[in-house]
Design a protein around this motif. Structure first.
Motif, PDB file in Angstrom:
ATOM      1  N   TRP A 221       0.821  -1.204   0.000  1.00  6.50           N
ATOM      2  CA  TRP A 221       0.000   0.000   0.000  1.00  6.50           C
ATOM      3  C   TRP A 221       0.862   1.264   0.000  1.00  6.50           C
ATOM      4  O   TRP A 221       0.524   2.266  -0.618  1.00  6.50           O
ATOM      5  N   SER A 222       2.008   1.208   0.691  1.00  3.61           N
ATOM      6  CA  SER A 222       2.893   2.378   0.753  1.00  3.61           C
ATOM      7  C   SER A 222       3.519   2.691  -0.603  1.00  3.61           C
ATOM      8  O   SER A 222       3.942   3.824  -0.846  1.00  3.61           O
ATOM      9  N   LEU A 223       3.577   1.695  -1.496  1.00  2.00           N
ATOM     10  CA  LEU A 223       4.155   1.912  -2.827  1.00  2.00           C
ATOM     11  C   LEU A 223       3.088   2.118  -3.900  1.00  2.00           C
ATOM     12  O   LEU A 223       3.379   2.643  -4.976  1.00  2.00           O
ATOM     13  N   ALA A 224       1.855   1.712  -3.606  1.00  2.00           N
ATOM     14  CA  ALA A 224       0.768   1.835  -4.587  1.00  2.00           C
ATOM     15  C   ALA A 224      -0.157   3.001  -4.294  1.00  2.00           C
ATOM     16  O   ALA A 224      -0.958   3.397  -5.143  1.00  2.00           O
ATOM     17  N   ALA A 225      -0.064   3.554  -3.074  1.00  2.00           N
ATOM     18  CA  ALA A 225      -0.968   4.665  -2.718  1.00  2.00           C
ATOM     19  C   ALA A 225      -0.278   5.613  -1.743  1.00  2.00           C
ATOM     20  O   ALA A 225      -0.827   5.949  -0.697  1.00  2.00           O
TER      21      ALA A 225
END
Length: 366
Positions: A221-225
């Motif tokens: 999630w930290s890399l996609a959003a």
């Protein structure tokens, strides 16, 4: 905000920051639950020291010493002081380690930084999360261990990768970017290192990184959003609104159109910080933190009751509770239920007993 490198700390003068810190200490003097403050302050201080984001290390150390003046426990202050000492010692160790690698002809010595931290001062949880490191990092693990073993025979190193971070160069068809990322993010991105155009499933990434499901989802999630970024490093199909929405049908791929947009202008080169708020605790250890606060309060209450009873020998319930609150108020205000439970525990374990003629009076048992 005052001690971290931020726009606020940059705008203020040294005297203004010191004045605001003194105001914080004044408020802290009247805070009831100082033990909760201690937990969170230590977490934020750890993050600043590990990431090197302290605006002024001298003021950080001064603040720790000022804690003594507002009644913070000596044990807590001493542990914080040890953390500063560890960072200074690690700087010297790091320099020696790099020199030893240079002597072996290792040309990448300068890109590796090690921090040797005392478990008693830093650790918030005994839990260590497994992760499959990129080969480039894995090769350095035995090098570090061998170097440290030669200097300190008998000491054992435990690796806490959730406290580590680094910089990788990310290249796509648009440009070249330096990404500041955590070790977990690094392990995830390296899953595409030999297959940059492939779409990987959640199971593929689980096998590649060996991260537990909760940590894997959070890292994805930290890399996609990532907040405040128009273009993300990873793309997810179908789109998800939270880490919980990732399923076995979710597919992830590298965003080959990733660019940095600043002031409305597209930049094909630059540096991006994706570390965000480096998680120095795992999902389960945050729960452990809350449980540890309660457990420590129980011990403090028991300790204080025994201390009072040892001095008084014979005391009424009302007087005992009054003295107990007075003794502990600089850290927290114990609830009546907790006081009652711990008094019963001490009676059961023969530290004290009720007076035979008055159940509201206690007698100390040596």
């Amino acid at each position: 905000m005052l001690l971290r490198k931020t726009n606020t700390s940059k705008r203020l003068t040294s005297d203004e920051i010191e004045g605001k810190l003194k105001d914080v200490l004044l408020v802290l003097k009247y805070v009831r639950n100082k033990d909760v403050f201690m937990r969170y302050h230590k977490a934020h201080l750890s993050r600043r020291l590990i990431l090197g984001t302290s605006a002024d290390s001298e003021k950080e150390e001064n603040l720790v010493e000022w804690f003594r003046d507002v009644g913070m426990p000596a044990e807590y202050v001493n542990k914080l002081a040890r953390m500063f000492q560890d960072i200074k010692v690690s700087e010297d160790l790091n320099q020696e380690f790099q020199e030893s690698l240079h002597q072996k002809g290792n040309t990448v010595a300068e890109i590796v930084g090690i921090k040797i931290l005392n478990a008693g001062a830093w650790s918030r949880s005994a839990e260590r999360v497994t992760v499959s490191l990129p080969m480039e990092l894995e090769d350095f693990v035995p090098e570090v261990e061998d170097f440290y073993r030669k200097k300190h025979n008998g000491r054992k190193l435990q690796w806490h990768h959730h406290m580590s971070n680094g910089v990788v160069t990310f290249c796509n068809k648009v440009g070249k970017f330096d990404l500041e990322i955590t070790t977990y993010q690094m392990a995830l991105l390296f899953s595409w290192n030999q297959r940059p155009d492939e779409k990987l499933s959640l199971e593929d990434l689980r096998l590649s990184t060996e991260l537990p499901d909760g940590e894997l989802r959070k890292t994805l999630w930290s890399l996609a959003a990532f907040p405040r970024m128009k273009h993300q490093i990873l793309l997810c199909r179908p789109e998800a609104k939270s880490p919980r929405d990732f399923t076995d049908k979710s597919l992830f791929c590298i965003n080959q159109d990733f660019v940095i947009v600043r002031n409305g202008k597209v930049q094909k080169r630059g540096k991006v910080n994706l570390v965000g708020r480096l998680q120095l605790s795992t999902e389960s250890s945050r729960k452990e933190d809350n449980e540890a606060i309660i457990a420590l309060r129980v011990l403090r209450v028991q300790e204080a009751v025994v201390k009072i009873m040892k001095t008084r020998k014979h005391i009424t319930n009302a007087a005992l509770q009054t003295e107990l609150v007075e003794m502990l108020k600089h850290m927290f205000l114990p609830q009546k239920k907790m006081i009652k439970e711990q008094i019963e525990w001490l009676i059961e374990h023969k530290y004290m007993k009720r007076d035979d003629n008055d159940i509201n009076t206690f007698i100390y048992l040596a």
